[in-house]
Write a protein that holds these residues in place. Structure first.
Motif, short mmCIF file in Angstrom:
data_model
loop_
_atom_site.label_atom_id
_atom_site.label_comp_id
_atom_site.label_asym_id
_atom_site.label_seq_id
_atom_site.Cartn_x
_atom_site.Cartn_y
_atom_site.Cartn_z
N ARG A 56 0.85 -1.20 0.00
CA ARG A 56 0.00 0.00 0.00
C ARG A 56 0.88 1.24 0.00
O ARG A 56 1.82 1.33 0.80
N ASP A 127 -1.78 -3.20 -3.72
CA ASP A 127 -2.88 -2.76 -2.86
C ASP A 127 -3.11 -1.29 -3.23
O ASP A 127 -2.65 -0.83 -4.29
N SER A 159 -8.27 -7.07 -8.56
CA SER A 159 -9.42 -6.31 -8.04
C SER A 159 -10.78 -6.78 -8.53
O SER A 159 -11.73 -6.85 -7.73
N THR A 162 -11.70 -9.67 -6.48
CA THR A 162 -12.04 -9.21 -5.12
C THR A 162 -13.46 -8.68 -5.11
O THR A 162 -14.26 -9.00 -4.22
N GLY A 194 -12.51 2.91 -6.56
CA GLY A 194 -11.24 2.62 -7.21
C GLY A 194 -11.39 1.33 -7.99
O GLY A 194 -12.48 1.03 -8.51
N THR A 195 -10.33 0.54 -8.04
CA THR A 195 -10.40 -0.66 -8.88
C THR A 195 -11.42 -1.68 -8.35
O THR A 195 -12.13 -2.29 -9.13
N VAL A 196 -11.50 -1.85 -7.04
CA VAL A 196 -12.49 -2.81 -6.50
C VAL A 196 -13.89 -2.20 -6.52
O VAL A 196 -14.84 -2.80 -7.03
N ASP A 215 -16.50 9.23 -3.75
CA ASP A 215 -15.04 9.07 -3.79
C ASP A 215 -14.42 10.45 -3.65
O ASP A 215 -15.06 11.45 -3.99
N ILE A 216 -13.20 10.51 -3.16
CA ILE A 216 -12.54 11.81 -3.04
C ILE A 216 -11.87 12.20 -4.37
O ILE A 216 -11.39 13.31 -4.52
N CYS A 249 -15.32 0.73 0.53
CA CYS A 249 -14.33 0.21 -0.42
C CYS A 249 -13.19 1.21 -0.61
O CYS A 249 -12.57 1.24 -1.68
N ALA A 250 -12.93 2.01 0.42
CA ALA A 250 -11.80 2.96 0.33
C ALA A 250 -10.74 2.48 1.32
O ALA A 250 -10.12 1.44 1.11
N ALA A 271 -15.19 -3.95 0.72
CA ALA A 271 -13.87 -4.49 0.40
C ALA A 271 -12.75 -3.99 1.31
O ALA A 271 -11.72 -4.65 1.46
N ALA A 272 -12.91 -2.80 1.87
CA ALA A 272 -11.79 -2.19 2.60
C ALA A 272 -11.31 -3.10 3.72
O ALA A 272 -12.11 -3.76 4.38
N ASN A 273 -10.01 -3.12 3.92
CA ASN A 273 -9.44 -3.89 5.02
C ASN A 273 -9.56 -3.09 6.32
O ASN A 273 -9.46 -1.87 6.30
P1 NAD Z 1 -7.85 1.86 -5.08
O1 NAD Z 1 -6.70 2.69 -4.68
O2 NAD Z 1 -7.97 1.45 -6.51
O3 NAD Z 1 -9.21 2.60 -4.71
C1 NAD Z 1 -9.44 3.24 -3.50
C2 NAD Z 1 -10.38 4.39 -3.80
O4 NAD Z 1 -10.81 4.96 -2.58
C3 NAD Z 1 -9.73 5.49 -4.62
O5 NAD Z 1 -10.54 5.81 -5.74
C4 NAD Z 1 -9.65 6.66 -3.65
O6 NAD Z 1 -9.76 7.92 -4.27
C5 NAD Z 1 -10.82 6.36 -2.75
N1 NAD Z 1 -10.77 6.99 -1.44
C6 NAD Z 1 -9.71 7.17 -0.59
N2 NAD Z 1 -10.11 7.78 0.53
C7 NAD Z 1 -11.45 7.98 0.41
C8 NAD Z 1 -12.44 8.55 1.24
N3 NAD Z 1 -12.13 9.05 2.44
N4 NAD Z 1 -13.71 8.56 0.81
C9 NAD Z 1 -14.04 8.04 -0.40
N5 NAD Z 1 -13.15 7.51 -1.24
C10 NAD Z 1 -11.88 7.47 -0.84
O7 NAD Z 1 -7.89 0.59 -4.12
P2 NAD Z 1 -8.64 -0.78 -4.32
O8 NAD Z 1 -7.67 -1.76 -4.86
O9 NAD Z 1 -9.92 -0.54 -5.03
O10 NAD Z 1 -8.93 -1.22 -2.81
C11 NAD Z 1 -10.00 -0.66 -2.06
C12 NAD Z 1 -10.00 -1.26 -0.66
O11 NAD Z 1 -10.17 -2.67 -0.75
C13 NAD Z 1 -8.70 -1.06 0.11
O12 NAD Z 1 -8.97 -0.90 1.48
C14 NAD Z 1 -7.94 -2.35 -0.10
O13 NAD Z 1 -7.04 -2.62 0.93
C15 NAD Z 1 -9.09 -3.33 -0.09
N6 NAD Z 1 -8.79 -4.57 -0.80
C16 NAD Z 1 -8.41 -4.53 -2.11
C17 NAD Z 1 -8.13 -5.72 -2.77
C18 NAD Z 1 -7.76 -5.73 -4.22
O14 NAD Z 1 -7.79 -6.82 -4.85
N7 NAD Z 1 -7.43 -4.60 -4.82
C19 NAD Z 1 -8.23 -6.95 -2.08
C20 NAD Z 1 -8.63 -6.95 -0.75
C21 NAD Z 1 -8.90 -5.75 -0.12
#
Ligand code: NAD
Length: 369
Positions: A56, A127, A159, A162, A194-196, A215-216, A249-250, A271-273
């Motif tokens: 991350r 991540d 993603s 996920t 984001g991607t998920v 989303d921000i 999911c952020a 999805a968020a951890n």
């Molecule tokens: P990403 O970086 O593609 O997307 C995250 C999104 O959240 C971004 O668009 C960002 O602008 C937005 N964001 C950040 N802070 C925010 C807020 N305060 N309010 C609203 N939006 C906000 O990440 P991702 O890969 O989509 O992962 C999302 C979450 O899922 C993370 O917590 C990640 O740890 C968890 N996760 C992801 C995967 C995976 O396969 N990518 C697997 C398990 C868990």
């Protein structure tokens, strides 16, 4: 603007107390002045296999915040893989900095060298803030990296898988809450597209759910609106909007004493951890409010399930197989809700119990090698 940020500062511990309280095996601080790399790799538990978890990149306000995050995330990976039935341990890495503009080939390759020094005890993936392309740079320095593009022999961005698992988790929670797992006509708020999150919105809208997003990052919002017709909400509405499901999911920690009283939903599943800022306190607060919480590390395991195929060099990657295995998250989630009810446990504690039992049992097997 609503301020929902809250920290666990009062619970801050001494360094080794924090590392040892959850029995982490190893924490590596990586510094490189030439490239500006400041990273922490944490290996929580390798009983079931090498630790695997994403990298991350985030502009943490303090080093302490980064440490706490990597310790919690790596521990979550141990439980995630254990519950999903994978032969992997839990690890994670955080890079302190802004992913939008703060990365370079040299920095990522330097991180790759640190990962290589761990000789396979930690296997990286992407991540938040990291892409498949970034993994390619890391691959130049170490074979201990996954989530590579398919032309590199990888399985690509995990993603979408996920997102499919989270979708299965939401359906299981809906089944538990209402007797039917149909999401048609149900409302879901996805925080972070984001991607998920964006892929989750796809699944939800295709089933006929009414989807709200926030989303921000404005360009991410516009992309999802164009692709799916989801409705955008303001930051102030994220927690209080009346919906059936709130899907974080952020980033983690969005379930805390400031946000939980605002929630106007019957299910939290995303999805968020580490969604719960404090597992016990905030998990109990959700139960007290009659809100069903689908443990994050159970329903977001699709990505790691997908990545395991990359480690199985004996057969070619099949997205279909990954999705079939991920579909099992539906049954696993229902089984965890049932165990929680039977044993009067919080859902995440029921899931952790299953994980710990598996780790203990397999750990005992080790002596027969
Ligand atoms: P990403 O970086 O593609 O997307 C995250 C999104 O959240 C971004 O668009 C960002 O602008 C937005 N964001 C950040 N802070 C925010 C807020 N305060 N309010 C609203 N939006 C906000 O990440 P991702 O890969 O989509 O992962 C999302 C979450 O899922 C993370 O917590 C990640 O740890 C968890 N996760 C992801 C995967 C995976 O396969 N990518 C697997 C398990 C868990």
């Amino acid at each position: 603007m609503l301020d929902v940020t809250i920290t666990n500062k009062e619970n801050e511990k001494e360094l080794f107390e924090e590392i040892s309280s959850n029995e982490h095996e190893l924490v590596l601080f990586c510094n490189d002045n030439a490239t500006g790399l400041k990273a922490i790799i944490a290996v929580h538990n390798t009983t079931l296999g090498p630790s695997l978890g994403g990298i991350r990149m985030w502009p943490y306000k303090t080093d302490r915040e980064a440490l706490t995050d990597v310790l919690r995330l790596s521990r979550g990976m141990t439980y995630k893989s254990a519950v999903a039935g994978l032969n992997l341990g839990g690890g994670k890495a955080v890079v302190i900095g802004n992913a939008r503009g703060g990365k370079s080939e040299a920095m990522l390759r330097r991180l790759g060298k640190f990962i290589n020094n761990l000789n396979g005890k930690y296997i990286a993936a992407e991540d938040v803030g990291m892409s498949e392309h970034d993994m390619e740079y890391i691959r130049m320095e170490t074979p201990f990296v996954t989530g590579l593009p398919d032309y590199q022999g990888g399985t690509g961005d995990p993603s979408p898988v996920t997102a499919f698992g989270v979708y299965m988790g939401i359906k299981a929670a809906m089944k538990k809450q209402s007797g039917s797992d149909s999401l048609s006509g149900k409302s879901v708020l996805v925080q972070g597209v984001g991607t998920v999150g964006s892929s989750l919105v796809d699944y939800l809208t295709k089933e006929g759910a009414k989807v709200y997003i926030y989303d921000i990052h404005e360009p991410s919002i516009q992309q999802v609106v164009k692709a799916t017709g989801a409705e955008v909400v303001s930051e102030d509405e994220v927690y209080s909007l009346p919906v059936d499901v709130y899907a974080p999911c952020a980033l983690g920690g969005t379930l805390n004493p400031k946000t939980i009283p605002l929630l106007n939903c019957s299910i939290v599943a995303g999805a968020a951890n580490n969604q719960l800022l404090d597992d016990e306190r905030d998990g109990q607060a959700l139960v007290d409010r009659g809100i069903l919480y689908a443990p994050d590390f159970v329903i977001n395991a699709g990505g790691i399930i997908n990545i395991t195929q990359e480690l199985d060099k004996g057969r070619p990657y099949s997205r279909e197989r990954a999705l079939m295995q991920t579909e099992k998250i539906y049954d696993t989630t229902l089984a965890i809700f049932a165990k929680a009810e039977q044993e009067k446990l919080l859902a995440q504690n029921a899931a952790m119990k299953i994980a710990k039992e598996r780790i203990d049992a397999i750990g005992k097997n080790m002596r027969y090698r």
